[in-house]
Design a protein around this motif. Structure first.
Motif, mmCIF file in Angstrom:
data_model
loop_
_atom_site.group_PDB
_atom_site.id
_atom_site.type_symbol
_atom_site.label_atom_id
_atom_site.label_comp_id
_atom_site.label_asym_id
_atom_site.label_seq_id
_atom_site.Cartn_x
_atom_site.Cartn_y
_atom_site.Cartn_z
ATOM 1 N N VAL A 282 60.135 56.376 35.190
ATOM 2 C CA VAL A 282 60.191 54.960 35.554
ATOM 3 C C VAL A 282 59.376 54.127 34.579
ATOM 4 N N ASP A 283 58.129 54.516 34.367
ATOM 5 C CA ASP A 283 57.278 53.759 33.443
ATOM 6 C C ASP A 283 57.821 53.820 32.023
ATOM 7 N N ILE A 284 58.382 54.965 31.643
ATOM 8 C CA ILE A 284 58.936 55.094 30.299
ATOM 9 C C ILE A 284 60.087 54.117 30.103
ATOM 10 N N VAL A 285 61.036 54.111 31.034
ATOM 11 C CA VAL A 285 62.209 53.238 30.891
ATOM 12 C C VAL A 285 61.783 51.766 30.896
ATOM 13 N N GLU A 286 60.867 51.414 31.771
ATOM 14 C CA GLU A 286 60.433 50.020 31.837
ATOM 15 C C GLU A 286 59.714 49.575 30.565
ATOM 16 N N GLY A 287 59.198 50.538 29.807
ATOM 17 C CA GLY A 287 58.520 50.186 28.567
ATOM 18 C C GLY A 287 59.405 50.190 27.341
ATOM 19 N N LEU A 288 60.658 50.642 27.482
ATOM 20 C CA LEU A 288 61.544 50.742 26.333
ATOM 21 C C LEU A 288 62.071 49.375 25.908
ATOM 22 N N ASP A 289 62.344 49.262 24.637
ATOM 23 C CA ASP A 289 62.934 48.055 24.067
ATOM 24 C C ASP A 289 64.253 47.739 24.768
ATOM 25 N N ASP A 290 64.546 46.465 24.924
ATOM 26 C CA ASP A 290 65.785 46.057 25.587
ATOM 27 C C ASP A 290 67.022 46.504 24.834
ATOM 28 N N ALA A 291 66.872 46.918 23.588
ATOM 29 C CA ALA A 291 68.024 47.378 22.811
ATOM 30 C C ALA A 291 68.555 48.712 23.314
ATOM 31 N N VAL A 292 67.754 49.461 24.067
ATOM 32 C CA VAL A 292 68.196 50.748 24.628
ATOM 33 C C VAL A 292 69.128 50.479 25.801
ATOM 34 N N ASP A 293 70.270 51.148 25.809
ATOM 35 C CA ASP A 293 71.276 50.914 26.844
ATOM 36 C C ASP A 293 71.307 51.989 27.927
ATOM 37 N N VAL A 294 71.111 53.255 27.526
ATOM 38 C CA VAL A 294 71.257 54.379 28.456
ATOM 39 C C VAL A 294 70.122 55.367 28.229
ATOM 40 N N VAL A 295 69.606 55.935 29.316
ATOM 41 C CA VAL A 295 68.595 56.983 29.225
ATOM 42 C C VAL A 295 69.094 58.191 30.023
ATOM 43 N N VAL A 296 69.290 59.296 29.334
ATOM 44 C CA VAL A 296 69.692 60.547 29.987
ATOM 45 C C VAL A 296 68.444 61.412 30.089
ATOM 46 N N SER A 297 67.995 61.703 31.298
ATOM 47 C CA SER A 297 66.703 62.362 31.502
ATOM 48 C C SER A 297 66.883 63.758 32.092
ATOM 49 N N GLY A 298 65.761 64.443 32.342
ATOM 50 C CA GLY A 298 65.808 65.797 32.873
ATOM 51 C C GLY A 298 64.449 66.237 33.393
ATOM 52 N N HIS A 299 64.086 67.482 33.107
ATOM 53 C CA HIS A 299 62.762 68.067 33.368
ATOM 54 C C HIS A 299 62.476 68.352 34.834
ATOM 55 N N THR A 300 62.777 67.410 35.736
ATOM 56 C CA THR A 300 62.418 67.600 37.140
ATOM 57 C C THR A 300 63.492 68.346 37.934
ATOM 58 N N HIS A 301 64.608 68.673 37.289
ATOM 59 C CA HIS A 301 65.726 69.375 37.947
ATOM 60 C C HIS A 301 66.330 68.547 39.079
ATOM 61 N N GLN A 302 66.121 67.245 39.052
ATOM 62 C CA GLN A 302 66.688 66.348 40.055
ATOM 63 C C GLN A 302 68.028 65.792 39.573
ATOM 64 N N ALA A 303 68.845 65.356 40.516
ATOM 65 C CA ALA A 303 70.064 64.618 40.182
ATOM 66 C C ALA A 303 69.897 63.192 40.679
ATOM 67 N N TYR A 304 70.094 62.208 39.798
ATOM 68 C CA TYR A 304 70.036 60.811 40.205
ATOM 69 C C TYR A 304 70.862 59.968 39.242
ATOM 70 N N ASN A 305 71.229 58.804 39.730
ATOM 71 C CA ASN A 305 72.047 57.865 38.972
ATOM 72 C C ASN A 305 71.481 56.481 39.248
ATOM 73 N N CYS A 306 70.740 55.940 38.312
ATOM 74 C CA CYS A 306 69.948 54.741 38.552
ATOM 75 C C CYS A 306 70.272 53.639 37.543
ATOM 76 N N VAL A 307 69.855 52.450 37.892
ATOM 77 C CA VAL A 307 69.741 51.348 36.933
ATOM 78 C C VAL A 307 68.296 50.875 37.005
ATOM 79 N N ILE A 308 67.575 51.060 35.926
ATOM 80 C CA ILE A 308 66.166 50.662 35.849
ATOM 81 C C ILE A 308 66.007 49.735 34.661
ATOM 82 N N ASP A 309 65.476 48.561 34.906
ATOM 83 C CA ASP A 309 65.265 47.577 33.835
ATOM 84 C C ASP A 309 66.570 47.323 33.064
#
Length: 394
Positions: A96-123
């Motif tokens: 969450v903090d990572i995405v909120e800190g990213l430049d607005d030029a970034v359109d999509v973030v594909v994440s992992g590590h926690t073995h969770q499944a989610y589909n979000c819109v953040i910032d």
């Protein structure tokens, strides 16, 4: 801090550019900044792991400078949510903090590590995670202007992999290697009287039956004076990767058989055992590191004869009762030295247990898998040990 002007030499390319129908799309790849605390330190000598936000934002001007307007970030960091696999209620965690800190030029973030499944819109960015082990595939659709290169519409869907039909090429590949591995994988190495579970039960302060047995295995393999003279052994819970199931499976004729393949699933990393000397005070400090950064799920698995108590509600740095730390019923002495057996990953400070690195008089040993084989050969049938080595107090 990384800036655009500072040259950065990366082990792999920082991004890849793909041309799709005349439009360039950038894919930035990142491991997590905390990589150094979750892999064997000996394997990353000379490498540093940068802040994810700073690194991405430093690359954006470089990409936009060559006309790239669509940017996808692939990152091995993630979050937690309380909904279903295509939902995002209560999303939390580092992502969450990572995405909120990213430049607005970034359109999509594909994440992992926690073995969770989610589909979000953040910032205003699509943020997805596809669970683990190929159980979910994320289908991301981007509509991109051919004139400007900008994303005009974006959607994502997590699709459950039903495995209704196998890919024939992959199935043949897997079958070939299963056949080649079968003589070793199906070899019986011992027996158990009940299932040994990798996860601690809800009413346990963090010790599991499989974890306790692995710690006993390490002690058994290193307590001979010629092999290091260990007096106690410690194992990280994340290194215990599977249960040993009591019910028979495959071609096993009866319940309770342990095969090489089943044991390998428990210890797949090929860590060498290490014995080192720590003082009683260092052991106390090491146990406190189980709760660093507010963690409650990194409880070291301990061998028989070693015990202690901790309070989950006590402040960080004071959760362990030093008087409760005992070896074979005798309280450890702060300035007395003790021989501690563990795996190489922990001995090098893995999982944030930096106290191990201060250990002296190191002696290397066999691999964890060889130790497990030897233990079952000598001690079968192995029963689930009592989970009274660690005590949780108010």
């Amino acid at each position: 801090m990384l800036t655009q002007e500072e040259p950065v030499e990366t082990l792999f390319p920082s991004y890849a550019l793909h041309m799709v129908e005349g439009v360039q799309i950038a894919f930035i790849g990142l491991t997590l900044e905390a990589t150094g605390s979750i892999v064997s330190p000996g394997g990353i000598v000379g490498l540093t792991f940068a802040d994810e936000v700073e690194r991405v934002n430093a690359l954006v001007p470089e990409l936009t400078g060559v006309g790239v307007e669509t940017i996808v970030v692939l990152i091995h960091e993630g979050g937690l949510q309380s909904g279903l696999y295509n939902e995002c209620p209560g999303i939390s965690g580092p992502i969450v903090d990572i995405v909120e800190g990213l430049d607005d030029a970034v359109d999509v973030v594909v994440s992992g590590h926690t073995h969770q499944a989610y589909n979000c819109v953040i910032d205003d960015k699509i943020v997805t995670s596809g669970a683990s082990f190929g159980r979910v595939v994320t289908d991301i659709d981007l509509e991109i202007s051919s004139k400007t290169g900008d994303v005009t519409m974006a959607t994502a869907t997590n699709v459950v992999v039903t495995r209704e039909s196998a890919d024939p090429v992959i199935a043949a590949f897997v079958a070939m290697y299963k056949q080649l591995a079968a003589p070793l994988a199906n070899q019986q190495i011992g027996t158990i009287t009940a299932t040994l579970e990798k996860f601690a039960p809800d009413d346990s302060p963090g010790l599991s039956t499989m974890g306790a047995v692995v710690a006993d295995v390490i002690l058994d393999a290193t307590q001979d004076p010629l092999l290091g003279g260990a007096e106690l052994a410690l194992m990280n819970p994340g290194g215990v990767r599977a249960d040993l199931d009591y019910p028979k499976s495959g071609s096993e004729p009866v319940d309770g058989i342990v095969t090489y393949g089943e044991a390998f699933a428990v210890n797949p990393f090929g860590n060498n055992l290490v014995v080192l000397t720590l003082t009683g005070a260092q052991i106390d400090a090491l146990l406190e590191q189980q709760f660093a950064d507010g963690q409650q799920d990194n409880i070291l698995q301990v061998s028989a004869g070693f015990s202690y108590a901790y309070s989950a509600s006590a402040p960080a740095g004071s959760k362990i009762d030093p008087a409760s730390i005992e070896l074979n019923g005798v309280a450890i002495v702060p300035d007395q030295e003790y021989r501690v057996g563990t795996i190489g990953y922990l001995a090098d400070g893995g999982d944030g247990f930096s106290v191990f690195k201060a250990g002296t008089d190191r002696v290397g040993g066999v691999t964890d898998m060889q130790a497990l084989q030897d233990y079952f050969a000598d001690h079968s049938p192995v029963s689930p040990p009592a989970l009274d080595r660690i005590t949780l107090v108010p």
